[in-house]
Design a protein around this motif. Structure first.
Motif, PDB file in Angstrom:
ATOM      1  N   ASP A  64      14.378 -25.019 -10.380  1.00 19.29           N
ATOM      2  CA  ASP A  64      14.815 -23.668 -10.037  1.00 19.29           C
ATOM      3  C   ASP A  64      15.942 -23.216 -10.954  1.00 19.29           C
ATOM      4  N   ARG A  65      16.081 -21.904 -11.082  1.00 21.42           N
ATOM      5  CA  ARG A  65      17.115 -21.297 -11.921  1.00 21.42           C
ATOM      6  C   ARG A  65      18.021 -20.424 -11.041  1.00 21.42           C
ATOM      7  N   PRO A  66      18.823 -21.045 -10.177  1.00 21.83           N
ATOM      8  CA  PRO A  66      19.679 -20.266  -9.280  1.00 21.83           C
ATOM      9  C   PRO A  66      20.802 -19.581 -10.053  1.00 21.83           C
ATOM     10  N   SER A  67      21.475 -18.663  -9.398  1.00 20.94           N
ATOM     11  CA  SER A  67      22.575 -17.940 -10.041  1.00 20.94           C
ATOM     12  C   SER A  67      23.883 -18.707  -9.973  1.00 20.94           C
ATOM     13  N   ALA A  68      23.927 -19.787  -9.184  1.00 21.67           N
ATOM     14  CA  ALA A  68      25.171 -20.534  -8.995  1.00 21.67           C
ATOM     15  C   ALA A  68      24.856 -22.021  -8.924  1.00 21.67           C
ATOM     16  N   GLY A  69      25.932 -22.815  -8.857  1.00 23.62           N
ATOM     17  CA  GLY A  69      25.775 -24.256  -8.719  1.00 23.62           C
ATOM     18  C   GLY A  69      25.820 -25.013 -10.022  1.00 23.62           C
ATOM     19  N   TYR A  70      26.363 -24.379 -11.077  1.00 21.63           N
ATOM     20  CA  TYR A  70      26.407 -25.046 -12.373  1.00 21.63           C
ATOM     21  C   TYR A  70      27.729 -25.758 -12.639  1.00 21.63           C
ATOM     22  N   ASP A  71      28.609 -25.780 -11.643  1.00 14.88           N
ATOM     23  CA  ASP A  71      29.852 -26.533 -11.770  1.00 14.88           C
ATOM     24  C   ASP A  71      29.525 -28.020 -11.816  1.00 14.88           C
ATOM     25  N   THR A  72      30.459 -28.786 -12.350  1.00 16.46           N
ATOM     26  CA  THR A  72      30.210 -30.213 -12.577  1.00 16.46           C
ATOM     27  C   THR A  72      29.994 -30.966 -11.277  1.00 16.46           C
ATOM     28  N   ASP A  73      30.728 -30.615 -10.229  1.00 15.95           N
ATOM     29  CA  ASP A  73      30.569 -31.307  -8.949  1.00 15.95           C
ATOM     30  C   ASP A  73      29.155 -31.121  -8.393  1.00 15.95           C
ATOM     31  N   THR A  74      28.651 -29.894  -8.411  1.00 16.37           N
ATOM     32  CA  THR A  74      27.319 -29.644  -7.872  1.00 16.37           C
ATOM     33  C   THR A  74      26.251 -30.341  -8.694  1.00 16.37           C
ATOM     34  N   ARG A  75      26.402 -30.324 -10.014  1.00 17.74           N
ATOM     35  CA  ARG A  75      25.427 -31.016 -10.854  1.00 17.74           C
ATOM     36  C   ARG A  75      25.458 -32.519 -10.610  1.00 17.74           C
ATOM     37  N   ALA A  76      26.635 -33.078 -10.392  1.00 15.74           N
ATOM     38  CA  ALA A  76      26.741 -34.499 -10.049  1.00 15.74           C
ATOM     39  C   ALA A  76      26.109 -34.775  -8.691  1.00 15.74           C
TER      40      ALA A  76
END
Length: 274
Positions: A64-76
């Protein structure tokens, strides 16, 4: 065919591939690249008897290509969700570039109960930004200029750096077709994801994460890396990490996973078996 799962944090659907049996190796791609970047590694490690798991991070590949959630914590946390979804144990994490930042943040947030060791290629750690206590880092003005260029013409920005990415000026043998395909892969990334992750790659401080890594770490880095200069990254990381080894590739750039694939594969395999 890819498989899919939904993250518990925000319901984003992520794609992954899962091949083979045996000890699992989880491959974490670099900035803007899908799992296809590991085409020189996956067949090799399958033939060595390992299970290969590859994740398309959010905004990349078939996820998916959401508009948010690209911070390092969320990616981890996305990486943690995959590992828990598959109930992986004693996993080896292999990551490139910003994927290395996700791996050390994963260990900081989720611990190493499921991980035995990590191998990082041209990793964007420990801290790339210039500050009073990190004078060798990249100045804010240069980071902002890079982001402006990406916004204006991402394709041209990638094209201008394609030869340097592989250090072809030093005689590395990478075909024009390979360079073209890798640029196309990078362009497949969501522009929102590309901009936000690039911004965070140079402005997120991972020094505490690196200093607390509880498992053996292998660092592979090209001395001619123009994307993540070795003096700012791996040569600093090896000083901070409790149990780290750095192998420098004198004539390699950032794309060493392709230009020096045979040596990369051999070095990782030796590290796993050590």
């Amino acid at each position: 065919m890819p498989m899919f799962f939904t993250t518990p944090t925000d319901g984003t659907t992520l794609a992954y591939e899962d091949y083979g049996t045996g000890t699992p190796i989880v491959f974490v791609a670099g900035w803007s690249l899908p799992t296809d970047m590991w085409e020189r590694q996956t067949p090799f490690f399958l033939e060595q008897g390992y299970r290969c798991v590859l994740l398309d991070r959010r905004g990349h590949g078939r996820s998916d290509r959401p508009s948010a959630g690209y911070d390092t914590d969320t990616r981890a946390d996305d990486l943690a969700a995959l590992i828990e979804h598959l109930d992986l144990r004693d996993a080896i994490l292999v990551a490139h570039s910003t994927g290395g930042a996700e791996v050390v943040r994963y260990l900081a947030r989720h611990g190493a109960d499921r991980v035995s060791r990590i191998a990082l290629l041209g990793a964007a750690i420990p801290f790339m930004r210039q500050t009073e206590d990190n004078p060798i880092g990249v100045p804010d003005g240069l980071i902002d200029a890079t982001l402006a260029d990406l916004r204006a013409d991402r394709a041209q920005w990638l094209a201008d750096r394609a030869q340097g990415y592989y250090a072809t000026h030093l005689g590395t043998r990478v075909s024009p077709a390979t360079i073209d395909i890798e640029m196309r892969r990078s362009m497949s990334c969501s522009p929102i994801a590309a901009l936000e992750i690039q911004r965070l790659a140079f402005r997120t401080d991972h020094r505490a994460d690196v200093a607390a890594v509880p498992v053996p770490m292998l660092l592979l880095h090209g001395v001619a890396d123009q994307s993540i200069p070795i003096d700012l990254s791996s040569r600093q990381t090896v000083k901070l990490a409790p149990d780290a080894e750095l192998k420098e590739y004198p004539n390699a750039g950032h794309g060493l996973y392709q230009s020096h694939a045979d040596r990369v594969n051999a070095d990782i395999l030796a590290f796993i078996k050590a």
